[in-house]
Design an enzyme around this catalytic site. Structure first.
Site: not given
Length: 308
Positions: A63, A65-66, A139, A268
């Site tokens: 993803h 944002d990582h 996830h 997070h």
């Protein structure tokens, strides 16, 4: 031997003015390990004066944002004439995507970059005194977390007892502490167990990335000195956490309590909370008696030995 954690990014998927997307830097006695590389990680390194030196990068999942900070950081290393190789670890099936990020916009790094896929349960890195293991997380994409687990340390050397047994101060002390018997001038043999205590545990650092609460996480986090756990939401959005495959702060606290960890970092954090997180800490503390905190970007924590 020091182990220091710097929280470079603690936001959820959307950055805020206070929080950058996910990135955690671990400095273990000069081994500098970067876990996730959210957008703007290189700027966070400058802002919080950590320097750019990193030997390995550990990606939990793909993803944005990582991982979206990876292209910029790689190009910055290039501009800084980096020569040392970089090793990137990522979940199985993601190598070509990571490679594409490394070479974004036609970039061709002048230093070697190696990308390795890791399966849950696999040891990604093995060093003389510790290893880094990948573990399964829950996830909504292929994802792993990482645990840095130190080897047990030698027991304490009882100098007073050694002298009582007639061992002369000097090299024989070291030999006994290394686990070898020594012979004295009169022929007496002194064995290590007579002067060295029980082995002492090393430290354990566990980083989940994004995950629902999971038995696998609980098992790998057993007796961890620091657990960094997804706590995207508070109780007010528990259903949203379930649907998006994240955890609430309370659920992170429950994992920490069951795993008997010493310290819990809640990260997070969803942008919905606009930097205000009193409910996260209070809800986690209702179910976890250890040290629980919501780190700000730039916060640094030393991880002490369990018997310190």
């Amino acid at each position: 031997m020091s182990m220091r954690v710097t929280f470079l990014g603690t936001s959820g998927a959307v950055p805020t003015t206070e929080r950058n997307p996910s990135a955690v830097l671990v400095n273990r006695e000069g081994d500098r390990l970067l876990f996730d590389v959210g957008e703007g990680t290189q700027r966070q390194m400058m802002r919080f004066r950590t320097g750019f030196t990193v030997s390995e990068v550990f990606i939990t999942h793909l993803h944005g944002d990582h991982v979206l900070g990876l292209p910029g950081l790689v190009q910055t290393w290039d501009f800084n004439d980096r020569e040392d190789p970089l090793t990137i670890y990522a979940p199985a099936g993601t190598e070509r995507h990571i490679d594409a990020l490394v070479h974004a916009a036609g970039n061709q790094p002048s230093f070697p970059v190696h990308v390795y896929e890791v399966e849950p349960g696999e040891v990604a890195v093995r060093r003389d005194e510790y290893e880094i293991r990948a573990f399964r997380t829950d996830h909504d994409t292929n994802s792993v977390g990482y645990a840095l687990v130190e080897d047990d340390r030698k027991g304490r050397f009882d100098r007073e007892r050694a002298e009582e047994l007639g061992v002369p101060v000097g090299p024989k002390f070291s030999k006994l502490h290394e686990g070898n018997p020594v012979e004295l001038d009169d022929g007496t043999v002194v064995r290590p167990e007579q002067v060295v205590g029980e082995s002492r545990p090393g430290r354990k650092f566990v980083y989940t990335g994004d995950t629902r609460p999971s038995e696998t996480v609980t098992e790998i986090a057993d007796d961890a000195d620091l657990l960094i756990h997804d706590a995207t939401f508070a109780d007010d959005r528990a259903e949203r956490a379930r649907k998006t495959a994240h955890s609430t702060a309370r659920q992170a606290g429950e994992v920490a309590s069951e795993a008997n960890v010493a310290r819990l970092a809640l990260t997070h954090i969803s942008s919905r909370y606009a930097g205000e997180t009193p409910d996260h800490r209070s809800e986690a503390r209702e179910v976890f008696d250890g040290d629980v905190f919501v780190p700000d970007d730039g916060e640094m924590r030393e991880i002490p030995y369990p018997d310190a």
